[in-house]
Design an enzyme around this catalytic site. Sequence first.
Site, PDB file in Angstrom:
ATOM      1  N   LYS A  60       0.849  -1.190   0.000  1.00 40.24           N
ATOM      2  CA  LYS A  60       0.000   0.000   0.000  1.00 40.24           C
ATOM      3  C   LYS A  60       0.888   1.246   0.000  1.00 40.24           C
ATOM      4  CE  LYS A  60      -3.873   1.934   2.719  1.00 40.24           C
ATOM      5  NZ  LYS A  60      -4.706   1.723   3.912  1.00 40.24           N
ATOM      6  N   SER A  71      -9.521   1.811   3.042  1.00 38.12           N
ATOM      7  CA  SER A  71      -8.653   2.563   2.156  1.00 38.12           C
ATOM      8  C   SER A  71      -7.644   1.695   1.398  1.00 38.12           C
ATOM      9  CB  SER A  71      -7.893   3.613   2.964  1.00 38.12           C
ATOM     10  OG  SER A  71      -7.087   2.993   3.946  1.00 38.12           O
ATOM     11  N   SER A 126      -9.647  -0.649   7.210  1.00 43.63           N
ATOM     12  CA  SER A 126      -9.109  -0.419   5.873  1.00 43.63           C
ATOM     13  C   SER A 126      -8.435  -1.619   5.227  1.00 43.63           C
ATOM     14  CB  SER A 126      -8.125   0.754   5.896  1.00 43.63           C
ATOM     15  OG  SER A 126      -8.834   1.953   6.031  1.00 43.63           O
ATOM     16  N   GLU A 173      16.242  55.938 -22.044  1.00 41.91           N
ATOM     17  CA  GLU A 173      16.113  57.136 -21.234  1.00 41.91           C
ATOM     18  C   GLU A 173      17.066  57.110 -20.053  1.00 41.91           C
ATOM     19  OE1 GLU A 173      11.920  57.383 -20.470  1.00 41.91           O
ATOM     20  OE2 GLU A 173      11.518  57.157 -22.595  1.00 41.91           O
ATOM     21  N   ARG A 185      10.157  47.839 -17.148  1.00 41.11           N
ATOM     22  CA  ARG A 185      10.650  48.853 -16.202  1.00 41.11           C
ATOM     23  C   ARG A 185      11.132  48.162 -14.936  1.00 41.11           C
ATOM     24  NH1 ARG A 185       8.307  54.006 -17.952  1.00 41.11           N
ATOM     25  NH2 ARG A 185       8.546  53.751 -20.194  1.00 41.11           N
ATOM     26  N   GLU A 216      11.619  49.096 -12.055  1.00 42.63           N
ATOM     27  CA  GLU A 216      11.405  49.934 -10.874  1.00 42.63           C
ATOM     28  C   GLU A 216      10.881  49.062  -9.744  1.00 42.63           C
ATOM     29  OE1 GLU A 216       8.616  52.257 -12.917  1.00 42.63           O
ATOM     30  OE2 GLU A 216      10.040  53.801 -13.515  1.00 42.63           O
ATOM     31  N   GLU A 232      -1.991  58.485 -14.196  1.00 44.84           N
ATOM     32  CA  GLU A 232      -1.330  58.842 -15.442  1.00 44.84           C
ATOM     33  C   GLU A 232      -1.407  57.658 -16.389  1.00 44.84           C
ATOM     34  OE1 GLU A 232       2.936  58.423 -15.628  1.00 44.84           O
ATOM     35  OE2 GLU A 232       2.084  57.839 -17.559  1.00 44.84           O
ATOM     36  N   THR A 262       2.238  59.384 -21.423  1.00 47.42           N
ATOM     37  CA  THR A 262       3.268  60.412 -21.401  1.00 47.42           C
ATOM     38  C   THR A 262       3.647  60.655 -22.849  1.00 47.42           C
ATOM     39  OG1 THR A 262       4.088  59.755 -19.256  1.00 47.42           O
ATOM     40  CG2 THR A 262       5.599  60.960 -20.662  1.00 47.42           C
ATOM     41  N   GLU A 298      -2.641  48.389 -19.733  1.00 49.67           N
ATOM     42  CA  GLU A 298      -3.218  47.792 -18.530  1.00 49.67           C
ATOM     43  C   GLU A 298      -3.897  48.843 -17.655  1.00 49.67           C
ATOM     44  OE1 GLU A 298      -0.277  47.138 -19.737  1.00 49.67           O
ATOM     45  OE2 GLU A 298      -0.155  44.955 -20.018  1.00 49.67           O
TER      46      GLU A 298
END
Lengths: 954, 581
Positions: free
Chosen positions: A83, A158, A182, A686, A730, A732, A877, A880, A927
């Site tokens: 088992k 079981s 069982s 940038e 990004r 960040e 925002e 840009t 998004e």
Amino acid sequence: MVQSCLTQLPLQQLTKLLQQREISCREILQAYLDKIHTFNNHLGAFLQVADREKLLSLADESDARWQKKQNKSALDGIPIAIKDNIHVHGLKTTCASRLLHNYSPPYEATCVEKLREAGAIFIGKTNLDEFAMGSTTENSATQQTHNPWDINKVAGGSSGGSAVAVSAGMSPLALGSDTGGSVRQPASFCGIVGLKPTYGYVSRYGLVAYASSLDQVGPMARDVYGATQLLNAIGGFDERDSTSIRSAPVALEALQRNIAGKKIAILGEISNYINPHVAKVFEQSIESLRSLGAEVTEVEFPFFDYVVAAYYLIATAEASSNLARYDGVKYGQREERKTYQEMLTATRSQGFGKEVKKRILLGNFVLSSGYYDAYYLKAQKMRRRICHLLNNILHSYDAIVTPTTPNTAFTKGESEQDFMKVYVADVTTVIANLTGLPAVSIPCGMVENLPVGLQIIGGALQEQQILNIAYQFEKTQQKQFIPKLENIDTQQQIVHKNIATQNKAHQSFSEQLQQVRASYKAQPQHSRIYNNDLANHVAKEVTICGWVHKINKLGGVEFMIIRDATGFAQVVVENSSEKYELETVVRVTGIVAREKRSPYGEIEIAKPQIEVVGHSYAAPPLSMSTNPEGFNLPTVLDNRPVSLRNPQILSTFKIQSLVVRFFSGYLRSQNFFEIKTPKIISTGTEGGSNIFPLDYFGRKVYLAQSPQFYKQTMVGSGLERVFEVGPVFRAERHSTTRHLNEYTSLDFEMGFIHNEQDVIDMQEKLLRHIFQNLQQTYADYVTDRTLDLAIPDTIPRIHFLEALEIIKSRGGKAVQQDDDISSIGEQVLHKYCLEEHNSHFVYVIGYPQQKRPVYTMPDERLPGYTRSFDLLYKGIEITTGGQRIHDYEMLCENIRKGGGSLEDVKDYLSIFKHGMPPHGGLGMGLERLTMKIMGHDNVRHASLFPRDIHRVSP
Amino acid sequence: MEKQINSLIRLSGVEIEKEQREILQEELQTFLHYAQIIDKAPDFEDDKLSTSESFMVDDVAVDWQGNLLENAPVLKESSYLVPPQQSKKHHEAKLEQSKTSTLENWEVVIGLEVHAQLLTKSKLFCRCSTEFGKTPNANTCPVCTGQPGALPVLNKEAIRMAILAGLAMNCEINNHSVFARKNYFYPDSPKSYQISQFEKPLCSKGHIVIENEEAQQQQVRLNRIHVEEDAGKMIHVGTPGIWGAQASAVDFNRTSIPLIEIVSEPDIQTPYQAKEYMTMLRTILVSMNICDGNMEEGSLRCDANVSLRKKGESELGVKTEIKNLNSFKAVERALEYEIKRQKEILDSGNVVEQQTRLWDDNKQKTLIMRTKEDSHDYRYFPDPDLRPVEVPAEWVTNLRSELPQMPLERKEQYLGYGLSQKEAIYLMHNPHYAAYFEDIRAIHPNAKAISNWFFSEILSYVNARSSQIHITPQDFADFLQAIDNEEISGKIGKQVVKEAFMSNKGLMQVIEEKQLRQISDEGAIAKIVEEVLQKNEQQVAAYRGGKTTIFGYFVGQTMKASHGKANPGMVNKILREKLDG
């Protein structure tokens, strides 16, 4: 020896043949392996079968020992199935749980070690109810096990896999574990012998604990002799299990003893629980015992009501503690989360099946403060009471007999509907676990072609006594309990045919190839229609496809709701015998009928033929039919591949797709060309540190944070107006509701402008186009809410300095340290524009030079400020943009002023060196725009697979 | 019901779906029904099942392959260090402070829970070594890492040591005690429960005696001593604690090392007494070799419960529990801080909140860890994997006879030898030095001489240069004998000790090698004296002319000529004879 007969032999005959060297261990092993090969797919007994070659070489070693009469024991070379909650070296122990699906135990169970020393061969690991919790083996997270007597019936549990393995001739012997029956109950359901020894007789070291004070490893075999041999091999004191006890093996010759004069008790009150057909077989068994000379007497035992109560209180309590160790720290399928507590909960919630979770919760209830005394302590007290009573009976009697179970094998799915029936069915078996007494189940007859078991319970350590009675009883049985596997054979033939075809194909493809080529032309026309088109097909037969979204049962009728890309359809299923897991993918052919009561367009599909084209193997972790607002976001995102199926969640992405469609459509109509620019770049556009470095064949390169340079290049190339929909990255370290580290930017750039106002004009018209088109179409995709798609005739345009004034005057924290509008400022501005201009949009124009990249066109009228702008929508925002410097000298000058090196950007500068029109453009976050349109509070809702500082998967 | 299910979900660490919640509710009803069924059963006298013999194994450490580990730990070198005794000056200063500290009409109530690691070779429930400082997870096995299916087996030695501790602290030893599971989730707890003792501890009641600020003997009662297993150790990256750590790792080497938890009654009234109590506990445990007493390595840990109440009231005030007290100083400081904090709250008319607080040694303050609302429900129940512990009376009797002398008795004994208070207290709290002292005394009975050399010379080198004394008691006694015999002078003796520690040699070995024995042979000294007098005719004439004050000059010259080895008494005598005679 014919191999199929070999697998039907009881161990006693098998070992006899082996001792006489009429067969070899290799032959035995091969016969059983072949049986597994043929039937395991249909019966689902084994979760894992050991490597065939390795097993055969072990069998050869055993044969060599037998040859020299140096066999290690009577079990040397005998295959044994284990088992899958008992550890065997080299095999996984999964407990049929998702959580342990990959667990390789670092040690071996004592009982297995003993069998290994006895020369036994571990043929594989058998299926069980997850963590041995259940009595049907239906709670296995891995696979279903079918009763070989009738595949629509459960195997019991079981230890269902072990019982089926023995019953169907896939292994002569098997180990199970018995906490509340069982071993004995599946043995009874499958018509084999199963023994639960005295508590402590077999070491529990290496048996994955369910309820420690009740668990016991037990042998399973076709015959009493086999169970006895196996018991002797695994029993005995083990100093790694403090609860194991010293015991003597059962003397095999003792089995032969006459049982005349033995005093056997039957428990009077038990008849209340027993199915009448089973009761009849039981009566016959008692007659058989009497015919052997035993005295059978009825005694009082008015405690059955308490038995199940005490058992479940104790078993769940111990289980809740035993299963606490699966926390994802040390082993098992861990669900990665940010904190221990989250990881723990996710690991356990997703790793455990519902029955296991339920028992853990119940057990913790029993132990929790305020309930412990009333539940656990009382149950323990009752347990001692029951022990006392049974021991008293066993002082006067040699054994107690009962039917092993009140019923024969359940129909599949029955336990799901009526779990109490299944619980109460344990009443006959759990008494032995509560009292720690040994009990054996032995086949004693049939009811409607299903086996019935007789249980013999003895006093502590009286294994020999009950096995003696069982052995003598076994001899009175007319028939052998061997299931006919012919009904499975039909399916099996298909398998064989397939194999035959495959073999043939290897020899020559020519004929098949002809058929394949012919099929290209003869492909049937797909007549599938979408759910939102059903109204056009009333009273016609149609085929729809989709996922089983929901099943409502009303009376005898099932309403199956099918979900496709366009919506829902209600399918009426009458007298269904099939059970469909939610999310099963089906193709349904039926008649479209008008039905006023149908909530799905007053239409339903009647008389359906349902074809499963994609199986769902487990219920999904999140409900598809629940309003997702109740889910928490991490859960939704962790399960993104599945949570997206929730129609309300998916609708956001339908709208997102429309936004892109209208964006592109409008720009194309304005002579913009769509371009695709590279996202792997050698320098940052940038500058700054918010750029992801990447290893590129040993060089350091970056992920593009903007398509800016390339857009400008393409304006200069002569396309004049270009747009791109693509990813930007990004780096960040934000952890806000607005920031993502990868998002989709809607970019455009246009030449021959006068100043930034031309760019703003273009975007205003573009936005109006998108919003007006959405207004007309969104209701087809979003049904649970109204979208606010208002856009004013003119969007207010204010200068940056003016914006600061407004914010200050309204008490907002106007600027952050570095001269930018703060996010609070943005919200203040939004409120102002809503009140003053009735607009959710506002352009803020003329940002300070130091806040903008070097290519931004300075505003000659206001030194220090630029011709750039941001568009704020509902306080956030979303764009840009601005006019760019197009004059080479001016750009060089500006770069130098900014401290940059001309050499670094010489490719970029070359656009300008050779003549560049005045131009400008912008980028818009898809998004964020979607988030605001849909009214979400977190941008992650609007990203299919968000990438933020914590999340890179799914 | 909803609230109950939410709390169960939290306890269980599993979430369930809505549909399952409904099923669970139904089943909770069923369980209620079960409890009612049992309630309705005819009442009966509870049968006590005959308790089977408890099962314990010998304290043998093995590696993961089952090989014996011989070098399992015994007393660590460093335990000779850590002299806990403070100077008298500090003691008096404290006394002053506690008198003047303005408790006004508040009274402090302190109870301590002390965890002491037992010095067994192997762990409490498996045969892994308890050796400190091994590579993380080197000392682990399926049992102490909580592998599925692994089972605990009790270490007999741990029970023996715990009984000894109980006897030394005047406890009742319960012949029947039970291990229970304390259930809680934490990464350093591999089974997600700790095996401890709850309702039936091994030792109950008891007391120890300490000396308080006024040098009065004071009894501190004990509630219980029970045996339990230690948890693992977390290693956090980025932060000192688990919260906000970038990553955390677990080392299970410490997991399941045996601990005793000694729980006092709230008999302690000042931080000073708390520290004295800790010190006394440590001394008792160390003197029996059942704990190394090393607070820095965490072998001895302390949690304190403290509350204030108005003088004269009998009811206890609301307490706070302070954790993370890793030194004697921390025990005292943290309690001082906490008393002040509580007093300020109470003085301002507010109520103290029941909290668990953490002592931050760097900031020298206690910080809040959790409030009463977050307190755990540990769901204790008897561990079904272990049998009850049966302690035969005979075993207890035998162990009682092994008990060493208790610290204060020893102190009296040292005072009786003529040692100072300070010296006696030092030896009391350093049982291994005390044993050393006694070993020397058995050979050389002059305790005063031993203590003079031990405290002023030997100890200064021990603390400065080495953690262990390499000088055998026999060597020490021989050395003292040589001084008594005037074979070496006190001055030379000091050099000998220094040299012995510098070169790691024995005292007598140094004396022999450097030939430092005094010259006491009259003829030899007379010869040196002759030479000195011959060289200093002028001075001899002056002396004999009446300038007798220069006698010391001749002594000095003679000593110099003998390289300091001449017996000064004899030099004096012979000089007088030669000069005056």
